[in-house]
Design a protein around this motif. Structure first.
Motif, PDB file in Angstrom:
ATOM      1  N   GLU A   3       0.838  -1.194   0.000  1.00 13.76           N
ATOM      2  CA  GLU A   3       0.000   0.000   0.000  1.00 13.76           C
ATOM      3  C   GLU A   3       0.875   1.248   0.000  1.00 13.76           C
ATOM      4  O   GLU A   3       1.877   1.310   0.701  1.00 13.76           O
ATOM      5  CB  GLU A   3      -0.916  -0.028   1.214  1.00 13.76           C
ATOM      6  N   THR A   4       0.491   2.240  -0.798  1.00 12.44           N
ATOM      7  CA  THR A   4       1.221   3.489  -0.934  1.00 12.44           C
ATOM      8  C   THR A   4       0.274   4.648  -0.645  1.00 12.44           C
ATOM      9  O   THR A   4      -0.810   4.714  -1.231  1.00 12.44           O
ATOM     10  CB  THR A   4       1.759   3.641  -2.378  1.00 12.44           C
ATOM     11  N   THR A   5       0.662   5.564   0.217  1.00  8.42           N
ATOM     12  CA  THR A   5      -0.180   6.717   0.502  1.00  8.42           C
ATOM     13  C   THR A   5      -0.175   7.658  -0.693  1.00  8.42           C
ATOM     14  O   THR A   5       0.886   8.085  -1.153  1.00  8.42           O
ATOM     15  CB  THR A   5       0.313   7.458   1.761  1.00  8.42           C
ATOM     16  N   ASP A   8      -2.340  12.209   2.377  1.00  5.78           N
ATOM     17  CA  ASP A   8      -2.742  12.188   3.785  1.00  5.78           C
ATOM     18  C   ASP A   8      -3.095  13.598   4.263  1.00  5.78           C
ATOM     19  O   ASP A   8      -3.264  13.841   5.441  1.00  5.78           O
ATOM     20  CB  ASP A   8      -1.662  11.564   4.671  1.00  5.78           C
ATOM     21  N   ARG A 159      -7.168   9.898   4.761  1.00  8.62           N
ATOM     22  CA  ARG A 159      -6.086   9.310   3.979  1.00  8.62           C
ATOM     23  C   ARG A 159      -6.657   8.645   2.743  1.00  8.62           C
ATOM     24  O   ARG A 159      -7.729   8.059   2.785  1.00  8.62           O
ATOM     25  CB  ARG A 159      -5.340   8.275   4.810  1.00  8.62           C
ATOM     26  N   SER A 161      -5.036   5.928  -0.024  1.00  6.87           N
ATOM     27  CA  SER A 161      -3.884   5.091  -0.366  1.00  6.87           C
ATOM     28  C   SER A 161      -4.193   4.258  -1.601  1.00  6.87           C
ATOM     29  O   SER A 161      -5.352   3.977  -1.906  1.00  6.87           O
ATOM     30  CB  SER A 161      -3.520   4.148   0.790  1.00  6.87           C
TER      31      SER A 161
END
Length: 163
Positions: A3-5, A8, A159, A161
């Motif tokens: 998982e990649t943000t 945020d 957030r 993601s």
């Protein structure tokens, strides 16, 4: 893929996100999108009155971007809370021939913080004239949208993601 943000809402988030309402097309919905907080506790909040009068019916917080999402991403994870209403994520690619075209998936924003997972395969074309599927690496705009009914919108996103 891990998982990649994507966002945020820290840093200069207010410069990355725009507010758009149906008033640009003659509608009468009104509201606002604001980034609340600073640093890692920042959130994006979309509030207002959605009205379908005068061919209206949406409020949107939108982020445009130019860097492609990584190859192999399969969907979005959102951390959200709200007033129990249904909201949407709209995705746009450069090849869409009309400004109102998008790929859409919905979620319910409960009063408690909830993680919502939206697979790209679950996004649907908004109009029959569009391709039914899209390449996630071609997405260049994401919107958090209160849409389609008369209601009071209140959704907060902590957030977004990619997974």
């Amino acid at each position: 893929m891990a998982e990649t943000t994507f966002d945020d809402f820290s840093g200069d988030a207010e410069a990355r996100w725009d507010y758009v309402a149906d008033r640009v097309m003659g509608g009468v919905s009104s509201g606002r999108a604001e980034v609340i907080g600073t640093g890692p506790d920042s959130v994006l909040r979309l509030t207002g009155t959605v009205s379908t009068a005068n061919n209206g019916g949406f409020l949107q917080a939108r982020r445009r971007f130019s860097d492609p999402w990584p190859e192999g991403v399969q969907g979005l994870d959102l951390r959200v809370r709200g007033n129990g209403a249904r909201y949407y994520v709209f995705l746009k690619t450069p090849d869409l021939s009309r400004v109102w075209y998008s790929y859409r998936a919905s979620f319910v924003a409960s009063p408690d913080w909830t993680d919502v997972r939206l697979a790209f395969a679950a996004f649907e074309a908004s109009h029959d004239a569009m391709p039914t599927r899209f390449d996630p690496s071609e997405v260049r705009s994401i919107g958090i949208v209160a849409y389609g009914d008369d209601f009071q919108a209140d959704v907060t996103v902590a957030r977004i993601s990619l997974y």
